[in-house]
Design a protein around this motif. Structure first.
Motif, PDB file in Angstrom:
ATOM      1  N   ASP A  63      56.122   3.699  57.617  1.00  0.00           N
ATOM      2  CA  ASP A  63      55.305   3.841  58.815  1.00  0.00           C
ATOM      3  C   ASP A  63      55.590   5.219  59.393  1.00  0.00           C
ATOM      4  N   PRO A  64      54.596   6.093  59.492  1.00  0.00           N
ATOM      5  CA  PRO A  64      54.870   7.472  59.919  1.00  0.00           C
ATOM      6  C   PRO A  64      55.393   7.603  61.340  1.00  0.00           C
ATOM      7  N   GLU A  65      55.290   6.553  62.155  1.00  0.00           N
ATOM      8  CA  GLU A  65      55.808   6.616  63.515  1.00  0.00           C
ATOM      9  C   GLU A  65      57.284   6.206  63.608  1.00  0.00           C
ATOM     10  N   ILE A  66      57.791   5.570  62.562  1.00  0.00           N
ATOM     11  CA  ILE A  66      59.138   5.008  62.627  1.00  0.00           C
ATOM     12  C   ILE A  66      60.247   6.066  62.574  1.00  0.00           C
ATOM     13  N   PRO A  67      60.161   7.101  61.728  1.00  0.00           N
ATOM     14  CA  PRO A  67      61.261   8.084  61.714  1.00  0.00           C
ATOM     15  C   PRO A  67      61.548   8.685  63.088  1.00  0.00           C
ATOM     16  N   GLU A  68      60.524   9.122  63.803  1.00  0.00           N
ATOM     17  CA  GLU A  68      60.718   9.675  65.143  1.00  0.00           C
ATOM     18  C   GLU A  68      61.358   8.644  66.070  1.00  0.00           C
ATOM     19  N   ARG A  69      60.880   7.412  65.984  1.00  0.00           N
ATOM     20  CA  ARG A  69      61.387   6.359  66.859  1.00  0.00           C
ATOM     21  C   ARG A  69      62.863   6.065  66.577  1.00  0.00           C
ATOM     22  N   LEU A  70      63.216   5.959  65.290  1.00  0.00           N
ATOM     23  CA  LEU A  70      64.603   5.606  64.956  1.00  0.00           C
ATOM     24  C   LEU A  70      65.561   6.773  65.178  1.00  0.00           C
ATOM     25  N   VAL A  71      65.118   7.984  64.918  1.00  0.00           N
ATOM     26  CA  VAL A  71      65.968   9.142  65.217  1.00  0.00           C
ATOM     27  C   VAL A  71      66.242   9.207  66.715  1.00  0.00           C
ATOM     28  N   GLY A  72      65.215   8.974  67.517  1.00  0.00           N
ATOM     29  CA  GLY A  72      65.406   8.966  68.956  1.00  0.00           C
ATOM     30  C   GLY A  72      66.353   7.876  69.407  1.00  0.00           C
ATOM     31  N   ALA A  73      66.204   6.696  68.823  1.00  0.00           N
ATOM     32  CA  ALA A  73      67.081   5.578  69.184  1.00  0.00           C
ATOM     33  C   ALA A  73      68.519   5.871  68.792  1.00  0.00           C
ATOM     34  N   ALA A  74      68.731   6.453  67.614  1.00  0.00           N
ATOM     35  CA  ALA A  74      70.083   6.778  67.165  1.00  0.00           C
ATOM     36  C   ALA A  74      70.699   7.857  68.051  1.00  0.00           C
ATOM     37  N   TRP A  75      69.937   8.874  68.372  1.00  0.00           N
ATOM     38  CA  TRP A  75      70.422   9.962  69.226  1.00  0.00           C
ATOM     39  C   TRP A  75      70.844   9.425  70.594  1.00  0.00           C
ATOM     40  N   ASP A  76      70.023   8.539  71.150  1.00  0.00           N
ATOM     41  CA  ASP A  76      70.331   7.965  72.463  1.00  0.00           C
ATOM     42  C   ASP A  76      71.547   7.045  72.406  1.00  0.00           C
ATOM     43  N   ALA A  77      71.713   6.349  71.278  1.00  0.00           N
ATOM     44  CA  ALA A  77      72.775   5.341  71.182  1.00  0.00           C
ATOM     45  C   ALA A  77      74.145   5.940  70.884  1.00  0.00           C
ATOM     46  N   VAL A  78      74.186   6.944  70.029  1.00  0.00           N
ATOM     47  CA  VAL A  78      75.484   7.444  69.557  1.00  0.00           C
ATOM     48  C   VAL A  78      75.737   8.897  69.930  1.00  0.00           C
ATOM     49  N   GLY A  79      74.823   9.507  70.672  1.00  0.00           N
ATOM     50  CA  GLY A  79      75.019  10.888  71.091  1.00  0.00           C
ATOM     51  C   GLY A  79      74.421  11.862  70.096  1.00  0.00           C
ATOM     52  N   PRO A  80      74.576  13.165  70.332  1.00  0.00           N
ATOM     53  CA  PRO A  80      74.011  14.177  69.436  1.00  0.00           C
ATOM     54  C   PRO A  80      74.423  13.954  67.980  1.00  0.00           C
ATOM     55  N   VAL A  81      73.473  14.085  67.096  1.00  0.00           N
ATOM     56  CA  VAL A  81      73.690  13.857  65.667  1.00  0.00           C
ATOM     57  C   VAL A  81      73.585  15.198  64.950  1.00  0.00           C
ATOM     58  N   ALA A  82      74.589  15.534  64.157  1.00  0.00           N
ATOM     59  CA  ALA A  82      74.610  16.827  63.473  1.00  0.00           C
ATOM     60  C   ALA A  82      74.546  16.689  61.956  1.00  0.00           C
ATOM     61  N   GLY A  83      74.272  15.482  61.465  1.00  0.00           N
ATOM     62  CA  GLY A  83      74.186  15.288  60.024  1.00  0.00           C
ATOM     63  C   GLY A  83      73.168  14.230  59.666  1.00  0.00           C
ATOM     64  N   LEU A  84      72.506  14.419  58.546  1.00  0.00           N
ATOM     65  CA  LEU A  84      71.506  13.471  58.054  1.00  0.00           C
ATOM     66  C   LEU A  84      71.612  13.382  56.547  1.00  0.00           C
ATOM     67  N   VAL A  85      71.633  12.150  56.041  1.00  0.00           N
ATOM     68  CA  VAL A  85      71.541  11.906  54.594  1.00  0.00           C
ATOM     69  C   VAL A  85      70.291  11.074  54.345  1.00  0.00           C
ATOM     70  N   ASN A  86      69.337  11.648  53.629  1.00  0.00           N
ATOM     71  CA  ASN A  86      68.112  10.939  53.262  1.00  0.00           C
ATOM     72  C   ASN A  86      68.324  10.267  51.906  1.00  0.00           C
ATOM     73  N   ALA A  87      68.727   8.993  51.938  1.00  0.00           N
ATOM     74  CA  ALA A  87      69.022   8.267  50.704  1.00  0.00           C
ATOM     75  C   ALA A  87      68.043   7.137  50.416  1.00  0.00           C
ATOM     76  N   ALA A  88      67.177   6.799  51.376  1.00  0.00           N
ATOM     77  CA  ALA A  88      66.229   5.703  51.163  1.00  0.00           C
ATOM     78  C   ALA A  88      65.202   6.093  50.102  1.00  0.00           C
ATOM     79  N   GLY A  89      64.853   5.140  49.250  1.00  0.00           N
ATOM     80  CA  GLY A  89      63.845   5.407  48.231  1.00  0.00           C
ATOM     81  C   GLY A  89      63.539   4.168  47.426  1.00  0.00           C
ATOM     82  N   ILE A  90      62.417   4.202  46.735  1.00  0.00           N
ATOM     83  CA  ILE A  90      62.052   3.118  45.828  1.00  0.00           C
ATOM     84  C   ILE A  90      61.737   3.692  44.457  1.00  0.00           C
ATOM     85  N   TYR A  91      61.902   2.853  43.427  1.00  0.00           N
ATOM     86  CA  TYR A  91      61.814   3.316  42.040  1.00  0.00           C
ATOM     87  C   TYR A  91      61.090   2.275  41.186  1.00  0.00           C
TER      88      TYR A  91
END
Length: 254
Positions: A63-91
């Motif tokens: 869902d193209p709206e979900i990344p923005e929503r979840l990044v915002g939720a994570a930032w608000d919940a745990v403070g500034p985020v300085a690292g990202l690992v994009n590991a989600a995928g399907i095969y």
């Protein structure tokens, strides 16, 4: 905590497989992990197993709206985020003539569009806050090694490699590094279950082409991911590092 790692890292695909192994390793290094996955139950089990420094955020990254929503939720919940690992995928593996447009779109949406949107959402926040950091994309040997049934997957991972390079250039002025780790055959639980069942012959054929003669272990990726997230890799950006036992080197024998 290892002082050269970010205090907090977002890991997508954190409920299982390579993403789970990365989250576990970072937590062991003292990092707080915001784990994103579509599998809410798997995230809950992961939190129970790994402790309260693992913060679960469930959502469908297709869902193209979900990344923005979840990044915002994570930032608000745990403070500034300085690292990202994009590991989600399907095969999925589907012959060309049987591949539906919906399957093509699902693979490209999760494997390529979602990480782009994740980096865009987090990068904006990091740049606005004036903090540097690092992104590690989990690519694949399929980005360069073609085989039947994965036209969509291989295309998504080839695009992911080029996306990594472009993001590295655009984010460098903000002090944000972007690199990719490209695994070959990695023996996650799902892969090994398949290898011991209907995929036995396919798995054996893949292993036979690997110069080191075996599948890799998720644990053999995690130190490299941590290095790329850390200040030890402060002069490394735009790199695609293969972890594939030599699979993509060429013809292994005659």
């Amino acid at each position: 905590m290892s002082s050269d790692l970010p205090d907090t890292v977002i890991v997508t695909g954190a409920a299982s497989g390579i993403g789970h192994a990365i989250a576990r390793h970072l937590l062991a290094q003292g990092v707080t992990v915001a784990g994103i996955d579509i599998d809410a139950d798997g995230l809950s089990e992961t939190r129970e197993a790994l402790g309260d420094r693992f913060h679960p955020f469930a959502g469908d990254l297709c869902d193209p709206e979900i990344p923005e929503r979840l990044v915002g939720a994570a930032w608000d919940a745990v403070g500034p985020v300085a690292g990202l690992v994009n590991a989600a995928g399907i095969y999925p593996v589907t012959p060309l003539f049987d591949m539906a447009v919906a399957e093509w779109d699902a693979v490209l949406n999760l494997n390529l569009r979602a990480p782009f949107l994740m980096v865009q959402a987090l990068g904006r926040r990091m740049a606005a806050a004036g903090i540097g950091g690092a992104v590690v994309n989990i690519g694949s040997s399929a980005s360069t090694l073609a085989r039947p049934g994965i036209a969509h997957y291989g295309s998504s991972k080839a695009g992911f490699s080029q996306l990594t390079r472009n993001l590295a250039i655009e984010l460098a002025p903000h002090g944000i590094r972007v690199n990719a780790v490209a695994p070959g055959l990695i023996g996650t639980d799902r892969v090994m279950e398949h290898a011991q069942g209907v995929g036995r012959a396919e798995h054996a054929a893949k292993v036979a082409r690997i110069p080191l003669g075996r599948e890799g272990r998720p644990e053999e990726l995690v130190d490299l991911v941590a290095y790329l997230l850390s200040e030890r890799a402060s002069y490394v950006t735009g790199s695609i590092l293969f972890v594939d036992g030599g699979l993509t080197l060429g013809i292994p024998s005659y």
